[in-house]
Scaffold this motif. Structure first.
Motif, PDB file in Angstrom:
ATOM      1  N   MET A 131       0.845  -1.200   0.000  1.00 57.29           N
ATOM      2  CA  MET A 131       0.000   0.000   0.000  1.00 57.29           C
ATOM      3  C   MET A 131       0.880   1.250   0.000  1.00 57.29           C
ATOM      4  O   MET A 131       1.846   1.336   0.760  1.00 57.29           O
ATOM      5  CB  MET A 131      -0.913   0.017   1.233  1.00 57.29           C
ATOM      6  N   GLU A 132       0.517   2.180  -0.837  1.00 63.34           N
ATOM      7  CA  GLU A 132       1.219   3.458  -0.910  1.00 63.34           C
ATOM      8  C   GLU A 132       0.363   4.554  -0.293  1.00 63.34           C
ATOM      9  O   GLU A 132      -0.870   4.472  -0.308  1.00 63.34           O
ATOM     10  CB  GLU A 132       1.537   3.804  -2.376  1.00 63.34           C
ATOM     11  N   LEU A 133       1.016   5.575   0.200  1.00 62.80           N
ATOM     12  CA  LEU A 133       0.323   6.699   0.816  1.00 62.80           C
ATOM     13  C   LEU A 133      -0.700   7.310  -0.135  1.00 62.80           C
ATOM     14  O   LEU A 133      -1.829   7.609   0.257  1.00 62.80           O
ATOM     15  CB  LEU A 133       1.331   7.762   1.276  1.00 62.80           C
ATOM     16  N   SER A 134      -0.338   7.465  -1.404  1.00 66.35           N
ATOM     17  CA  SER A 134      -1.238   8.105  -2.370  1.00 66.35           C
ATOM     18  C   SER A 134      -2.550   7.337  -2.522  1.00 66.35           C
ATOM     19  O   SER A 134      -3.620   7.932  -2.617  1.00 66.35           O
ATOM     20  CB  SER A 134      -0.551   8.256  -3.727  1.00 66.35           C
ATOM     21  N   SER A 135      -2.482   6.002  -2.522  1.00 66.11           N
ATOM     22  CA  SER A 135      -3.714   5.222  -2.663  1.00 66.11           C
ATOM     23  C   SER A 135      -4.551   5.307  -1.387  1.00 66.11           C
ATOM     24  O   SER A 135      -5.779   5.365  -1.457  1.00 66.11           O
ATOM     25  CB  SER A 135      -3.400   3.782  -3.065  1.00 66.11           C
ATOM     26  N   LEU A 136      -3.910   5.335  -0.217  1.00 66.76           N
ATOM     27  CA  LEU A 136      -4.662   5.486   1.021  1.00 66.76           C
ATOM     28  C   LEU A 136      -5.340   6.852   1.084  1.00 66.76           C
ATOM     29  O   LEU A 136      -6.492   6.964   1.512  1.00 66.76           O
ATOM     30  CB  LEU A 136      -3.752   5.297   2.245  1.00 66.76           C
ATOM     31  N   LYS A 137      -4.650   7.883   0.611  1.00 67.53           N
ATOM     32  CA  LYS A 137      -5.228   9.230   0.636  1.00 67.53           C
ATOM     33  C   LYS A 137      -6.491   9.309  -0.226  1.00 67.53           C
ATOM     34  O   LYS A 137      -7.447   9.992   0.140  1.00 67.53           O
ATOM     35  CB  LYS A 137      -4.194  10.262   0.188  1.00 67.53           C
ATOM     36  N   LYS A 138      -6.502   8.582  -1.338  1.00 66.04           N
ATOM     37  CA  LYS A 138      -7.705   8.547  -2.174  1.00 66.04           C
ATOM     38  C   LYS A 138      -8.873   7.928  -1.411  1.00 66.04           C
ATOM     39  O   LYS A 138     -10.003   8.424  -1.469  1.00 66.04           O
ATOM     40  CB  LYS A 138      -7.448   7.763  -3.468  1.00 66.04           C
ATOM     41  N   LYS A 139      -8.606   6.840  -0.706  1.00 63.17           N
ATOM     42  CA  LYS A 139      -9.650   6.187   0.091  1.00 63.17           C
ATOM     43  C   LYS A 139     -10.092   7.101   1.233  1.00 63.17           C
ATOM     44  O   LYS A 139     -11.273   7.182   1.565  1.00 63.17           O
ATOM     45  CB  LYS A 139      -9.161   4.848   0.652  1.00 63.17           C
ATOM     46  N   TYR A 140      -9.146   7.772   1.844  1.00 60.02           N
ATOM     47  CA  TYR A 140      -9.436   8.678   2.958  1.00 60.02           C
ATOM     48  C   TYR A 140     -10.374   9.801   2.513  1.00 60.02           C
ATOM     49  O   TYR A 140     -11.305  10.164   3.217  1.00 60.02           O
ATOM     50  CB  TYR A 140      -8.121   9.264   3.497  1.00 60.02           C
ATOM     51  N   LYS A 141     -10.130  10.330   1.317  1.00 58.28           N
ATOM     52  CA  LYS A 141     -10.932  11.445   0.803  1.00 58.28           C
ATOM     53  C   LYS A 141     -12.336  11.020   0.378  1.00 58.28           C
ATOM     54  O   LYS A 141     -13.246  11.844   0.342  1.00 58.28           O
ATOM     55  CB  LYS A 141     -10.211  12.119  -0.363  1.00 58.28           C
ATOM     56  N   ASP A 142     -12.511   9.739   0.076  1.00 57.05           N
ATOM     57  CA  ASP A 142     -13.813   9.218  -0.329  1.00 57.05           C
ATOM     58  C   ASP A 142     -14.632   8.924   0.932  1.00 57.05           C
ATOM     59  O   ASP A 142     -14.470   7.888   1.569  1.00 57.05           O
ATOM     60  CB  ASP A 142     -13.630   7.943  -1.164  1.00 57.05           C
ATOM     61  N   LYS A 143     -15.516   9.837   1.273  1.00 58.89           N
ATOM     62  CA  LYS A 143     -16.291   9.736   2.524  1.00 58.89           C
ATOM     63  C   LYS A 143     -17.201   8.506   2.566  1.00 58.89           C
ATOM     64  O   LYS A 143     -17.608   8.068   3.636  1.00 58.89           O
ATOM     65  CB  LYS A 143     -17.139  10.997   2.745  1.00 58.89           C
ATOM     66  N   LYS A 144     -17.529   7.952   1.403  1.00 61.27           N
ATOM     67  CA  LYS A 144     -18.383   6.767   1.368  1.00 61.27           C
ATOM     68  C   LYS A 144     -17.590   5.495   1.662  1.00 61.27           C
ATOM     69  O   LYS A 144     -18.168   4.492   2.072  1.00 61.27           O
ATOM     70  CB  LYS A 144     -19.071   6.650   0.004  1.00 61.27           C
ATOM     71  N   PHE A 145     -16.284   5.542   1.447  1.00 64.64           N
ATOM     72  CA  PHE A 145     -15.451   4.371   1.700  1.00 64.64           C
ATOM     73  C   PHE A 145     -15.209   4.250   3.206  1.00 64.64           C
ATOM     74  O   PHE A 145     -14.781   5.208   3.850  1.00 64.64           O
ATOM     75  CB  PHE A 145     -14.112   4.467   0.958  1.00 64.64           C
ATOM     76  N   ALA A 146     -15.462   3.070   3.760  1.00 64.97           N
ATOM     77  CA  ALA A 146     -15.288   2.844   5.207  1.00 64.97           C
ATOM     78  C   ALA A 146     -15.897   4.013   5.987  1.00 64.97           C
ATOM     79  O   ALA A 146     -15.252   4.641   6.818  1.00 64.97           O
ATOM     80  CB  ALA A 146     -13.815   2.643   5.545  1.00 64.97           C
ATOM     81  N   ALA A 147     -17.148   4.274   5.693  1.00 54.32           N
ATOM     82  CA  ALA A 147     -17.843   5.445   6.245  1.00 54.32           C
ATOM     83  C   ALA A 147     -17.880   5.457   7.771  1.00 54.32           C
ATOM     84  O   ALA A 147     -17.986   6.517   8.381  1.00 54.32           O
ATOM     85  CB  ALA A 147     -19.257   5.523   5.691  1.00 54.32           C
ATOM     86  N   GLY A 148     -17.772   4.294   8.395  1.00 56.24           N
ATOM     87  CA  GLY A 148     -17.781   4.225   9.854  1.00 56.24           C
ATOM     88  C   GLY A 148     -16.500   4.694  10.509  1.00 56.24           C
ATOM     89  O   GLY A 148     -16.452   4.866  11.725  1.00 56.24           O
ATOM     90  N   CYS A 149     -15.446   4.890   9.725  1.00 55.83           N
ATOM     91  CA  CYS A 149     -14.171   5.360  10.257  1.00 55.83           C
ATOM     92  C   CYS A 149     -14.157   6.889  10.185  1.00 55.83           C
ATOM     93  O   CYS A 149     -14.132   7.458   9.097  1.00 55.83           O
ATOM     94  CB  CYS A 149     -13.002   4.783   9.456  1.00 55.83           C
ATOM     95  N   SER A 150     -14.170   7.530  11.324  1.00 55.76           N
ATOM     96  CA  SER A 150     -14.290   8.980  11.394  1.00 55.76           C
ATOM     97  C   SER A 150     -13.030   9.699  10.914  1.00 55.76           C
ATOM     98  O   SER A 150     -11.981   9.634  11.554  1.00 55.76           O
ATOM     99  CB  SER A 150     -14.600   9.412  12.828  1.00 55.76           C
TER     100      SER A 150
END
Length: 190
Positions: A131-150
């Motif tokens: 996993m690279e930081l850039s791919s995690l940042k994309k997931k982080y910015k997508d509010k629908k992805f893992a929506a339960g994680c604040s």
């Protein structure tokens, strides 16, 4: 007498049976051990706090961080451990504020390990190892992805530590890489 990992694991398993909760506890334990070593602190104590941070969540979700002191008393947990466990839910289910670096890291990584774990499961490798930081940042910015994680708690955690969000994300990826295999092995043996 110092609290042993066996005692802590026994208490965790007494109140937690779902594989997801056990995996999360083991992951946060490993992550906290990594951060302790990085900070030059005691990995045993930090790890036990990580292992037990959600001890009351599975059976008492509506009293999360409220029931923990009574459960932790069963193994004579130190006041420092009780404070750390209760402070990880600050602003969500607890009014105990994280004060020490360890508590601030636990507060920050609890939600973040869930987000990173969800992102890893979406990867072809099902792993954080590539996993690279850039791919995690994309997931982080997508509010629908893992929506339960604040995201608010994660960002607040980085701010409390005086770290950039990127620094927290990157370090937590490294911390999860350090324990991914041992968590899988430990979960298989429970």
């Amino acid at each position: 007498m110092a609290l042993t990992r066996e005692q802590a694991l026994g208490l965790l398993q007494k109140y937690n049976h779902e594989a997801f909760h056990l995996q999360h506890a083991l992951t946060v334990e490993g992550v906290m051990r990594w951060f302790a070593q990085e900070q030059g602190e005691d990995p045993e104590f930090w790890g036990l706090c990580g292992l037990l941070h959600d001890v009351d969540f599975e059976q008492y979700p509506d009293q999360h961080c409220q029931k923990a002191p009574a459960l932790l008393a069963e193994i004579n947990a130190s006041p420092e451990m009780v404070h750390a466990v209760c402070s990880h839910g600050y602003g969500l289910c607890s009014d105990v504020e994280p004060e020490h670096t360890m508590e601030k890291i636990l507060f920050a990584v609890d939600e973040l390990t869930g987000l990173i774990g969800a992102a890893a499961r979406m990867r072809p490798s099902k792993s954080v190892m590539d996993m690279e930081l850039s791919s995690l940042k994309k997931k982080y910015k997508d509010k629908k992805f893992a929506a339960g994680c604040s995201r608010e708690v994660i960002a607040q955690g980085a701010e409390r530590l005086g770290w950039s969000l990127d620094e927290l994300l990157e370090k937590t990826i490294l911390a999860m890489r350090s324990c991914e295999a041992s968590v899988a092995q430990a979960l298989a043996s429970l």
